[in-house]
Design an enzyme around this catalytic site. Sequence first.
Site, mmCIF file in Angstrom:
data_model
loop_
_atom_site.group_PDB
_atom_site.id
_atom_site.type_symbol
_atom_site.label_atom_id
_atom_site.label_comp_id
_atom_site.label_asym_id
_atom_site.label_seq_id
_atom_site.Cartn_x
_atom_site.Cartn_y
_atom_site.Cartn_z
ATOM 1 N N THR A 26 0.819 -1.207 0.000
ATOM 2 C CA THR A 26 0.000 0.000 0.000
ATOM 3 C C THR A 26 0.859 1.266 0.000
ATOM 4 O OG1 THR A 26 -1.514 1.266 1.424
ATOM 5 C CG2 THR A 26 -0.084 -0.285 2.525
ATOM 6 N N ASP A 27 0.267 2.359 -0.473
ATOM 7 C CA ASP A 27 0.971 3.646 -0.419
ATOM 8 C C ASP A 27 1.049 4.188 1.015
ATOM 9 O OD1 ASP A 27 -1.697 4.345 -0.072
ATOM 10 O OD2 ASP A 27 -1.747 5.847 -1.675
ATOM 11 N N GLU A 28 0.263 3.579 1.931
ATOM 12 C CA GLU A 28 0.245 4.100 3.310
ATOM 13 C C GLU A 28 1.593 3.928 4.008
ATOM 14 O OE1 GLU A 28 -3.129 3.611 5.701
ATOM 15 O OE2 GLU A 28 -4.512 3.620 4.027
ATOM 16 N N TYR A 31 -1.478 -0.355 11.185
ATOM 17 C CA TYR A 31 -1.661 -1.059 9.898
ATOM 18 C C TYR A 31 -0.504 -0.757 8.951
ATOM 19 C CZ TYR A 31 -3.099 -1.626 5.033
ATOM 20 O OH TYR A 31 -3.111 -1.939 3.696
ATOM 21 N N LYS A 47 2.460 -3.163 7.365
ATOM 22 C CA LYS A 47 2.691 -3.359 5.921
ATOM 23 C C LYS A 47 4.135 -2.957 5.576
ATOM 24 C CE LYS A 47 0.198 -4.568 3.105
ATOM 25 N NZ LYS A 47 -0.205 -5.934 2.626
HETATM 26 P P1 NAD Z 1 -9.524 -7.366 2.830
HETATM 27 O O1 NAD Z 1 -9.472 -7.046 4.292
HETATM 28 O O2 NAD Z 1 -10.777 -7.103 2.073
HETATM 29 O O3 NAD Z 1 -9.174 -8.918 2.614
HETATM 30 C C1 NAD Z 1 -8.143 -9.554 3.309
HETATM 31 C C2 NAD Z 1 -8.301 -11.058 3.104
HETATM 32 O O4 NAD Z 1 -7.218 -11.710 3.766
HETATM 33 C C3 NAD Z 1 -9.583 -11.634 3.705
HETATM 34 O O5 NAD Z 1 -10.179 -12.532 2.803
HETATM 35 C C4 NAD Z 1 -9.110 -12.353 4.954
HETATM 36 O O6 NAD Z 1 -9.931 -13.466 5.313
HETATM 37 C C5 NAD Z 1 -7.722 -12.783 4.543
HETATM 38 N N1 NAD Z 1 -6.836 -12.981 5.700
HETATM 39 C C6 NAD Z 1 -6.641 -12.132 6.746
HETATM 40 N N2 NAD Z 1 -5.766 -12.677 7.609
HETATM 41 C C7 NAD Z 1 -5.387 -13.874 7.102
HETATM 42 C C8 NAD Z 1 -4.487 -14.892 7.528
HETATM 43 N N3 NAD Z 1 -3.824 -14.792 8.682
HETATM 44 N N4 NAD Z 1 -4.328 -15.972 6.751
HETATM 45 C C9 NAD Z 1 -5.017 -16.105 5.578
HETATM 46 N N5 NAD Z 1 -5.884 -15.174 5.124
HETATM 47 C C10 NAD Z 1 -6.071 -14.070 5.880
HETATM 48 O O7 NAD Z 1 -8.292 -6.602 2.195
HETATM 49 P P2 NAD Z 1 -8.156 -5.908 0.742
HETATM 50 O O8 NAD Z 1 -8.683 -4.538 0.814
HETATM 51 O O9 NAD Z 1 -8.652 -6.850 -0.281
HETATM 52 O O10 NAD Z 1 -6.567 -5.807 0.641
HETATM 53 C C11 NAD Z 1 -5.795 -6.861 0.085
HETATM 54 C C12 NAD Z 1 -4.323 -6.486 0.134
HETATM 55 O O11 NAD Z 1 -4.118 -5.292 -0.600
HETATM 56 C C13 NAD Z 1 -3.802 -6.207 1.542
HETATM 57 O O12 NAD Z 1 -2.503 -6.729 1.640
HETATM 58 C C14 NAD Z 1 -3.785 -4.695 1.640
HETATM 59 O O13 NAD Z 1 -2.788 -4.249 2.534
HETATM 60 C C15 NAD Z 1 -3.468 -4.315 0.211
HETATM 61 N N6 NAD Z 1 -3.974 -3.000 -0.233
HETATM 62 C C16 NAD Z 1 -5.291 -2.677 -0.078
HETATM 63 C C17 NAD Z 1 -5.764 -1.457 -0.561
HETATM 64 C C18 NAD Z 1 -7.219 -1.054 -0.447
HETATM 65 O O14 NAD Z 1 -7.556 0.074 -0.790
HETATM 66 N N7 NAD Z 1 -8.109 -1.933 0.008
HETATM 67 C C19 NAD Z 1 -4.877 -0.570 -1.158
HETATM 68 C C20 NAD Z 1 -3.532 -0.923 -1.298
HETATM 69 C C21 NAD Z 1 -3.098 -2.156 -0.840
HETATM 70 O O1 TDX Z 2 -16.174 6.456 8.420
HETATM 71 C C1 TDX Z 2 -15.183 6.932 7.840
HETATM 72 N N1 TDX Z 2 -15.092 8.286 7.669
HETATM 73 C C2 TDX Z 2 -14.032 8.895 7.061
HETATM 74 O O2 TDX Z 2 -13.986 10.124 6.926
HETATM 75 C C3 TDX Z 2 -14.107 6.108 7.319
HETATM 76 C C4 TDX Z 2 -14.160 4.613 7.461
HETATM 77 C C5 TDX Z 2 -13.059 6.724 6.691
HETATM 78 N N2 TDX Z 2 -13.001 8.077 6.582
HETATM 79 C C6 TDX Z 2 -11.835 8.700 5.894
HETATM 80 C C7 TDX Z 2 -10.496 8.214 6.384
HETATM 81 C C8 TDX Z 2 -9.646 8.304 5.135
HETATM 82 O O3 TDX Z 2 -9.133 9.623 4.994
HETATM 83 O O4 TDX Z 2 -11.912 8.312 4.517
HETATM 84 C C9 TDX Z 2 -10.607 8.027 3.985
HETATM 85 C C10 TDX Z 2 -10.577 6.591 3.507
HETATM 86 O O5 TDX Z 2 -10.662 5.766 4.646
HETATM 87 P P1 TDX Z 2 -10.596 4.160 4.534
HETATM 88 O O6 TDX Z 2 -11.623 3.692 3.574
HETATM 89 O O7 TDX Z 2 -10.607 3.618 5.913
HETATM 90 O O8 TDX Z 2 -9.193 3.941 3.816
HETATM 91 P P2 TDX Z 2 -7.690 4.324 4.221
HETATM 92 O O9 TDX Z 2 -7.552 4.512 5.672
HETATM 93 O O10 TDX Z 2 -7.259 5.448 3.330
HETATM 94 O O11 TDX Z 2 -6.941 2.942 3.820
HETATM 95 C C11 TDX Z 2 -7.322 2.205 2.633
HETATM 96 O O12 TDX Z 2 -6.421 2.477 1.574
HETATM 97 C C12 TDX Z 2 -5.129 1.963 1.648
HETATM 98 C C13 TDX Z 2 -7.366 0.715 2.890
HETATM 99 O O13 TDX Z 2 -8.259 0.441 3.968
HETATM 100 C C14 TDX Z 2 -6.012 0.147 3.166
HETATM 101 O O14 TDX Z 2 -6.071 -1.266 3.316
HETATM 102 C C15 TDX Z 2 -5.117 0.490 2.013
HETATM 103 O O15 TDX Z 2 -3.805 0.073 2.262
#
Ligand code: NAD
Ligand code: TDX
Length: 336
Positions: free
Chosen positions: A122-124, A149, A153
Amino acid sequence: MKLLITGGAGFIGSNFILYWMKKYPQDQIVNLDKLTYAGNLENLKDVEKNPNYQFIKGDICDKQVVATAMNGVDIVVHFAAESHVDRSILSPEEFIKTNVEGTLVLLEEARKNKTRFHHVSTDEVFGSLELGTEDKFNEQTAYDPSSPYSASKAGSDHLVRAYHRTYDLPVTISNSSNNFGPFHFPEKFIPLAITNLMEGKKIPIYGQGNQVRDWLYVEDHCRGIDLIVRKGKIGQTYCLGGMTDDISNLRVAKMIAKIMEKDLDNLEYIKDRPGHDVRYAIDWTKAKNELGYFPQFSFEQYLKKTIEWYQEHEDWWKRVKSGSYQDYYKKQYGDK
Ligand code: NAD
Ligand code: TDX
């Protein structure tokens, strides 16, 4: 080719499996997922009977399960993680366990046969950019994570890189920005906003809502990973992003309300997230120049499509929003 997908029942992992099996139907997919609150096999109904698809319920921290799952695999695409920042602030332990220790277990198994390993990050990990600037994260940006988090990562990224340098493991890493699209778990901002409005609840805005995220449609992210898996240079990191202009959370909320024909009384300002990163923006020039990566989907257009998806899949998110999700919701937002 045989791929091990970890976390394939989550939001991005399930989109990736559906994308890959459509594009490369001859490939075999093994999906290893623990099925935490975020894992949902309903996302994979379309492929569950496909003979090239196999599901293993298991934890990436479990060495035996990982050894079985990685047997005969050509590449691991590692999505499994605890992924929600707010949950990591409430209880960080599980994040270190899965995101750091789980990644280590996978790397150790991959090391035995020098299995190709793509790590989805992630970019975080880069921390926060200043509001009102043109700065962007790129592959050279120093790590500066703000939340448990993003720290977990960052730890996993460092391990993956170390396994390349020390053991010559053939790895690649992608750091992507915020995804949105189908099967996005409704604890995250965009699906929470959409489903809350559908339930007659308000959109919770942290602080003043002036924070900026770089929104990437999940299919573009899957295409970016596909390019890295096929054409990426071993040992390299690629930043994948979507937006070209800054757009604040408040503006996103207003756009959602407008598309859903709700008035702005449906926005509610609540206490800010501790350590809240104010701005993310990704420079994806390297992925463009080396791999031909380009986000194809505009935010406005695909926000509308995403809203339509949630309107058409009420059963999916209503089932998700019940159960354990409710306990977390009460802790985070009270009885609102
Ligand atoms: P998500 O939370 O929707 O899904 C995570 C999945 O991993 C789930 O199916 C969960 O059951 C599984 N999991 C969790 N712990 C586990 C373990 N110990 N063993 C096996 N499986 C396990 O997450 P997502 O949003 O789909 O993100 C997927 C990946 O992409 C993550 O690594 C996250 O850091 C990265 N990522 C997410 C975003 C975003 O915006 N969602 C952005 C950039 C990177
Ligand atoms: O209720 C809310 N109100 C609000 O203002 C929530 C849940 C979020 N927010 C804000 C926080 C952030 O600035 O919205 C923005 C987006 O929040 P999230 O959806 O929680 O995402 P973020 O914290 O940016 O992280 C997501 O992007 C990078 C994913 O959850 C991560 O897994 C990924 O790595």
